[in-house]
Design a protein around this motif. Structure first.
Motif, short mmCIF file in Angstrom:
data_model
loop_
_atom_site.label_atom_id
_atom_site.label_comp_id
_atom_site.label_asym_id
_atom_site.label_seq_id
_atom_site.Cartn_x
_atom_site.Cartn_y
_atom_site.Cartn_z
N LEU A 10 0.86 -1.19 0.00
CA LEU A 10 0.00 0.00 0.00
C LEU A 10 0.90 1.23 0.00
O LEU A 10 0.79 2.11 0.86
CB LEU A 10 -0.90 -0.02 1.23
N ILE A 11 1.79 1.27 -0.97
CA ILE A 11 2.78 2.35 -1.00
C ILE A 11 2.10 3.70 -1.21
O ILE A 11 1.13 3.82 -1.95
CB ILE A 11 3.83 2.11 -2.11
N GLY A 12 2.63 4.70 -0.53
CA GLY A 12 2.14 6.06 -0.71
C GLY A 12 0.84 6.36 0.01
O GLY A 12 0.27 7.44 -0.18
N ARG A 13 0.35 5.44 0.83
CA ARG A 13 -0.93 5.64 1.50
C ARG A 13 -0.79 5.75 3.01
O ARG A 13 -1.76 5.58 3.74
CB ARG A 13 -1.91 4.50 1.14
N ASP A 14 0.41 6.02 3.47
CA ASP A 14 0.65 6.07 4.92
C ASP A 14 -0.19 7.14 5.61
O ASP A 14 -0.74 6.90 6.71
CB ASP A 14 2.13 6.34 5.20
N GLY A 26 -7.04 2.95 -6.16
CA GLY A 26 -6.99 2.14 -4.94
C GLY A 26 -8.00 2.49 -3.87
O GLY A 26 -7.77 2.22 -2.69
N LYS A 27 -9.16 3.06 -4.26
CA LYS A 27 -10.17 3.42 -3.25
C LYS A 27 -10.69 2.17 -2.53
O LYS A 27 -10.80 2.14 -1.30
CB LYS A 27 -11.33 4.17 -3.93
N THR A 28 -11.03 1.14 -3.29
CA THR A 28 -11.57 -0.08 -2.69
C THR A 28 -10.53 -0.77 -1.82
O THR A 28 -10.84 -1.33 -0.76
CB THR A 28 -12.08 -1.03 -3.78
N VAL A 29 -9.28 -0.72 -2.26
CA VAL A 29 -8.19 -1.30 -1.48
C VAL A 29 -8.06 -0.60 -0.13
O VAL A 29 -7.87 -1.26 0.91
CB VAL A 29 -6.87 -1.22 -2.27
N ILE A 30 -8.20 0.72 -0.13
CA ILE A 30 -8.13 1.48 1.13
C ILE A 30 -9.26 1.07 2.06
O ILE A 30 -9.07 0.90 3.27
CB ILE A 30 -8.16 2.99 0.85
N LEU A 31 -10.47 0.92 1.51
CA LEU A 31 -11.60 0.50 2.35
C LEU A 31 -11.33 -0.87 2.96
O LEU A 31 -11.66 -1.12 4.13
CB LEU A 31 -12.89 0.47 1.52
N THR A 32 -10.75 -1.76 2.17
CA THR A 32 -10.41 -3.10 2.68
C THR A 32 -9.39 -3.01 3.80
O THR A 32 -9.49 -3.70 4.82
CB THR A 32 -9.87 -3.99 1.54
N ASP A 82 11.25 1.36 -5.11
CA ASP A 82 11.57 0.71 -3.83
C ASP A 82 10.61 -0.45 -3.56
O ASP A 82 11.03 -1.53 -3.10
CB ASP A 82 11.49 1.72 -2.69
N ALA A 83 9.32 -0.23 -3.87
CA ALA A 83 8.32 -1.27 -3.62
C ALA A 83 8.53 -2.47 -4.54
O ALA A 83 8.43 -3.63 -4.10
CB ALA A 83 6.92 -0.70 -3.82
N PHE A 84 8.83 -2.21 -5.81
CA PHE A 84 9.11 -3.31 -6.74
C PHE A 84 10.32 -4.12 -6.27
O PHE A 84 10.29 -5.35 -6.22
CB PHE A 84 9.39 -2.76 -8.15
#
Length: 388
Positions: free
Chosen positions: A21-25, A55-61, A221-223
């Motif tokens: 979830l990079i960049g969503r801290d 990534g809205k749905t991913v954030i909700l999850t 970095d994430a890759f």
């Protein structure tokens, strides 16, 4: 020796929880603080907006996972007709569930039972009923020192009556300092549809979180970390190619990672090696994975995005697609055969929807990666479907 079968760590499927979830801290921290700070904290009432694929749905999850770890109950819903009733059904015990449709009867001596017809919970009754159901659920949860998280995805598609019922309930619960959190997620059109509605002023007070693209260094970095953790090395030119191809677009990060990982791992298996050590992503692997990701991006993002636009919106985009970079708004209007004021109506609509972006005085550019390329490749079909 039997080789161990590794699973692909990337998950480019809507709603699936990716391993990164990079960049969503910041948004995650805001939500966690909201739960920890108690009733009334800003992070407990939030609206999350962004274009498709950010990534809205991913954030909700992820929010649901965080809440469950705190022993909260979580209700996830996607907005569509009957949203309030579905919430009501999920809040009520199975043996006392509320029904929208009721069929009362009357017993008359000598005549047996008479059917009095069907009675419905009206849009005026629903807010009170939903509020009562939420209050009862919270009575039970709070006795166990827990709370309730309700997440509503695709909020721009909700019916007004449903949103009014939810708004009424939420406002009362917040005023009563109950342990509840509501998160609404949707396309940027949620702002124009709901925020100016006088009945729904509570949404204006919701903490606004707009999801955007991820810095390319964070993508690199994430890759590097994610491939390494699965036994594959990606570095040098292959890593640069992979990161640059994503343009920082979250769904494309998953797509590119998935297809490069898949191609690299399959190539390694076909080389008939006896172990999975020393697997390295080649530049050829990266190039083929990027090409496969681009093909999937059109079906998963570009097509659905265009399906939700008007014929004139699409005409504006096709006019922009003739340029290799930012487009002049006056030239776009000329290509459309319209004056600038008329064309600007659709420019504003498309910017609000985050399909295009302001690129400086009198200029616009595409906000969704590779949309220009998709429009060029499908121009004839788009024109034909818009003319129907």
């Amino acid at each position: 020796m039997t080789r161990q079968r590794h699973s692909n760590p990337f998950k480019p499927t809507a709603g699936r929880m990716p391993p990164l979830l990079i960049g969503r801290d910041n948004i995650i921290n805001d939500f966690e603080e909201g739960l920890d700070d108690g009733p009334g904290a800003p992070g407990r009432l939030m609206r999350v907006t962004g274009a498709r694929g950010v990534g809205k749905t991913v954030i909700l999850t992820e929010f649901g996972r965080i809440a469950k770890n705190r022993k909260w109950e979580v209700i996830d819903e996607t907005a569509s007709n009957g949203l309030a009733q579905r919430l009501l059904d999920r809040l009520s015990p199975s043996n006392t569930a509320f029904n929208v449709s009721l069929k009362p009867s009357l017993s008359v001596t000598g005549m047996g039972s008479l059917n009095l017809g069907e009675a419905n919970i009206s849009s005026q009754q629903m807010p009170l009923t939903l509020r009562e159901a939420l209050s009862r659920k919270l009575d039970s949860l709070e006795r166990k020192h827990a709370g309730l998280l309700v997440t509503i995805d695709e909020a721009q598609a909700a019916e007004r009556a449903d949103m009014v019922a939810i708004a009424t309930a939420v406002q009362h619960l917040i005023r009563e300092e109950r342990d509840v959190a509501f998160i609404f997620a949707g396309l940027p059109t949620i702002a124009s549809k709901w925020l100016n509605d006088e009945v729904l002023t509570f949404l204006r007070r919701a903490q606004a979180e707009q999801l955007g693209d991820i810095p390319l260094q964070d993508v690199k970095d994430a890759f590097e970390d994610t491939f390494h953790d699965s036994g594959i090395t990606i570095d040098g030119e292959a890593l640069d190619m992979a990161a640059d191809a994503t343009e920082g677009y979250p769904f494309m990060i998953q797509l590119v990672g998935y297809h490069i990982w898949r191609i690299t791992y399959r190539r390694h298996q076909n080389e008939d090696r006896t172990s999975d050590s020393g697997i390295i992503v080649s530049e050829k692997d990266a190039a083929q994975g990027i090409a496969n990701a681009l093909n999937r991006l059109g079906d998963a993002v570009h097509g659905p995005e265009l399906d939700g636009l008007s014929p004139i919106d699409k005409t504006y985009l096709l006019a922009m697609a003739q340029d290799n970079g930012p487009s002049s708004t006056s030239v776009v209007a000329e290509r459309m055969g319209k004056d600038v004021n008329y064309a600007n109506i659709y420019r504003t609509r498309l910017i609000d929807a985050q399909v295009i972006r302001d690129a400086g005085y009198g200029k616009v550019d595409f906000a969704i990666p590779y949309l220009r390329q998709y429009l060029r490749e499908h121009a004839a079909y788009i024109r034909m479907s818009s003319a129907r």
